[in-house]
Design an enzyme around this catalytic site. Structure first.
Site, PDB file in Angstrom:
ATOM      1  N   HIS A   1      -9.346   3.636  -1.256  1.00 60.51           N
ATOM      2  CA  HIS A   1      -7.974   3.148  -1.086  1.00 60.51           C
ATOM      3  C   HIS A   1      -7.611   2.166  -2.201  1.00 60.51           C
ATOM      4  CE1 HIS A   1      -4.253   1.983   0.600  1.00 60.51           C
ATOM      5  NE2 HIS A   1      -4.652   1.101   1.481  1.00 60.51           N
TER       6      HIS A   1
ATOM      7  N   CYS B   1       0.823  -1.218   0.000  1.00 63.27           N
ATOM      8  CA  CYS B   1       0.000   0.000   0.000  1.00 63.27           C
ATOM      9  C   CYS B   1       0.848   1.255   0.000  1.00 63.27           C
ATOM     10  CB  CYS B   1      -0.956  -0.011   1.193  1.00 63.27           C
ATOM     11  SG  CYS B   1      -1.888  -1.540   1.294  1.00 63.27           S
TER      12      CYS B   1
ATOM     13  N   CYS C   1     -12.842   0.500   8.270  1.00 62.30           N
ATOM     14  CA  CYS C   1     -11.948  -0.040   7.233  1.00 62.30           C
ATOM     15  C   CYS C   1     -12.052   0.785   5.966  1.00 62.30           C
ATOM     16  CB  CYS C   1     -12.329  -1.480   6.896  1.00 62.30           C
ATOM     17  SG  CYS C   1     -12.388  -2.585   8.323  1.00 62.30           S
ATOM     18  N   SER C   2     -10.915   1.090   5.355  1.00 61.66           N
ATOM     19  CA  SER C   2     -10.944   1.731   4.050  1.00 61.66           C
ATOM     20  C   SER C   2     -11.562   0.744   3.055  1.00 61.66           C
ATOM     21  CB  SER C   2      -9.531   2.113   3.618  1.00 61.66           C
ATOM     22  OG  SER C   2      -8.673   0.994   3.661  1.00 61.66           O
TER      23      SER C   2
ATOM     24  N   LYS D   1     -10.263   6.230   4.144  1.00 59.47           N
ATOM     25  CA  LYS D   1     -11.560   5.719   4.599  1.00 59.47           C
ATOM     26  C   LYS D   1     -12.706   6.184   3.703  1.00 59.47           C
ATOM     27  CE  LYS D   1     -14.926   4.023   6.685  1.00 59.47           C
ATOM     28  NZ  LYS D   1     -15.512   3.955   5.334  1.00 59.47           N
TER      29      LYS D   1
END
Ligand SMILES: [Zn+2]
Lengths: 137, 420
Positions: free
Chosen positions: B367, B93, B242-243, B363
């Site tokens: 993402h 990421c 969670c994204s 978020k």
């Protein structure tokens, strides 16, 4: 250099024999679990094999509802969540492992610092069966 | 460590991004073309794409997400830039942030004067289990994943360690998500650009339309604590901690400092850059901080010659709400264990003294993992140039920072930007 092999194969072979196989740097005394052939602390490569007690304390955990494929195959899902944890072993190193014997319906009651002991979990059938490290309260 | 400086200065003179979201029928190259075109249009004094000398493309796993490896030359081809060298950069990421750093280094070295840095990821074609499995390849397949850990699970573990050590409760995580949705509602590029209250209204309308009982919640926190509306993914992380799974691309133009004025009178200079690596989650001395983030931040602050208190605009890697809290401590904005109190006090809200993730963060904005590190730069670009519209921070900010994490901190990059 040690003539012992310290690889993921030897790690999982040891688990199959219900053992936690660590390595200790003979130069600086640091202990590693999983065992590794080079000491990141002093860069020495003279390592000896050490078996750990399997006793430790819960350092962190989560109760997992959305499981990866391997755990779905082991029978877990949203209706049957499981606990994955980081355990700090009494000899020093920490490790990720499944934690069994806790009430996953009440995660707020699971306490960091709780003493745990190693257990050995088999996932997969027949030829594909493999032993994984777990801990129990 | 001796103090390190870049061989020569590097400036950003253009920046663009696709919308982040779920786009069936659009591949990563299509999204990259969107980002590229917006980037070209953003250069104040005009820009000829043929002046680009090299490309660095952040991308985590097009191989598994799209069945397509070797993506960098494809991106170069689809924007007409072959035969220039095109290099894919992969650090999970953090791929985008590391691509930015590689582009910066390529210019600082003197080899190139004008470089394109991109980030791409197309994640939504796969079913959710395969997305989870693919993301899990960024964790340690031999020693983290066999414990049953997923990425939400690993960050959730940091959350339980943080709660136990510092006395935080699970509500504070929900408040981070609430805040980021407030910010994202002012960002037209955001995947989930709705406030939590808007989402509650949508749920009610949808239930009414289907003839189902209409759900009632006392307020946003009641909605966020409702197991049905906001299911647990990995306790204590719920869906809105969670994204999301996202498609998207972003692109920026880097040039050598002496060329910047040819393209704009308002460039952003990259004045600090730090990167660090680390081992598996369990191998670290702490579960409540990312050592690689502290290391990358300290290098970046030293290179830039600024302190945390000087920074005015901050985009951190809130892949999970707990990660945002830990990031604000690792970056030195709050003392260890105080980040959660700062959230409770509203300090990190857009109107607070230390606004975090004015873009909506990962978020709310989305993402698309390889694009996120470059997408963060877009917010700094807009805020420092006074172009952030309804979410613009007051006081003409001139210093910004991005914090981009790979895995659970096996990689971290921190960049500091200045408008002079
Ligand atoms: Zn040693």
């Amino acid at each position: 250099m040690s003539d012992m092999e310290f690889t993921h194969t030897t790690h999982y072979q040891a688990l199959g024999e219900r053992k936690l196989a660590a390595s200790r740097c003979k130069t600086c005394g640091r202990l590693y679990f999983p065992a590794r052939p080079i000491c990141p602390e002093c860069h020495g490569n003279n390592m000896e094999a050490v078996e750990l007690s399997g006793r430790g304390k819960l350092a962190a955990f989560s109760v997992i509802y959305i499981a990866p494929t391997a755990m779905i195959q082991a029978g877990y899902d949203r209706k049957n969540p499981y606990c994955a944890a980081v355990v700090n072993l009494e000899e020093g190193p920490s490790i990720c492992a499944q934690l069994v014997g806790v009430d996953v319906a009440h995660p707020e009651a699971i306490k960091i610092g709780t003493p745990v002991t190693a257990t050995f979990l088999t996932r997969g059938e027949g030829e594909a069966a493999k032993t994984f490290l777990g801990f129990q309260v | 460590m001796t103090k390190r400086k870049l061989g020569r200065g590097v400036a950003i003179v253009g920046a663009g991004m696709s919308k982040f979201g779920a786009f069936p029928g659009k591949s990563s190259r299509d999204l990259f073309v969107d980002a590229f075109q917006e980037m070209l249009a953003s250069v104040d004094k005009g820009f000829d794409a043929r002046d680009i000398e090299a490309l660095f493309i952040g991308n985590f796993s097009s191989d598994l997400f799209e069945g397509q490896g070797h993506t960098a030359p494809i991106m170069a081809d689809w924007v007409g830039l072959t035969p220039r060298p095109a290099t894919r950069v992969e650090d999970a990421c953090a791929s985008g942030g590391v691509a930015l750093r590689q582009g910066m280094l390529a210019i600082a070295s003197g080899l190139y004067d004008i470089v394109l840095v991109g980030g791409i990821e197309k994640m939504t074609d796969l079913p959710i289990e395969r997305v989870t499995d693919t993301l899990a390849t960024a964790a340690d397949a031999l020693y983290e994943v066999p414990a049953g850990f997923t990425f939400p699970g690993l960050y959730a573990s940091m959350a339980t360690a943080y709660m136990s050590r510092y006395g935080a409760n699970t509500d504070v995580f929900l408040k981070v998500g609430y805040k980021n949705h407030e910010n994202g509602s002012l960002n037209d590029k955001a995947q989930f650009g709705q406030r939590i209250a808007d989402i509650m209204e949508m749920r009610k309308k949808s239930a009414a339309k289907k003839g189902l009982p209409i759900p009632e919640w006392a307020d946003e926190m009641a909605f966020l604590k409702d197991d049905r509306a906001n299911p647990i993914i990995a306790w204590p992380m719920r869906l809105y901690d969670c994204s999301p799974v996202s498609d998207g691309a972003a692109a920026v133009i880097l040039v050598s400092e002496e060329l910047a004025s040819r393209f704009t009178d308002r460039p952003l200079y990259v004045i600090g850059s730090g990167q660090a690596s680390d081992g598996a989650t369990h191998s670290r001395p702490t579960m409540t901080s990312l050592p690689s983030a502290k290391q990358a931040a300290s290098i970046a602050y030293e290179m830039a010659g600024v302190r945390p208190a000087d920074i005015q605009v901050v985009e951190v890697h809130d892949c999970f709400t707990v990660a945002e809290i830990i990031a604000t401590e690792d970056l030195g904005f709050f003392e260890p264990g105080q980040g959660w109190r700062a959230v409770e006090e509203g300090q990190t809200a857009r109107g607070g003294p230390r606004p975090i993730n004015t873009s909506g963060g990962l978020k709310s904005k989305g993402h698309p993992v390889g694009a996120s590190g470059v997408g963060q730069v877009l917010e700094i670009w807009k805020q420092l140039r006074g172009e952030a519209g309804a979410r613009q921070l007051p006081g003409a900010p001139h210093l910004g920072l991005t914090h981009n994490v790979g895995g659970t901190g096996q990689t971290c990059t921190v960049h500091i930007f200045e408008r002079r």
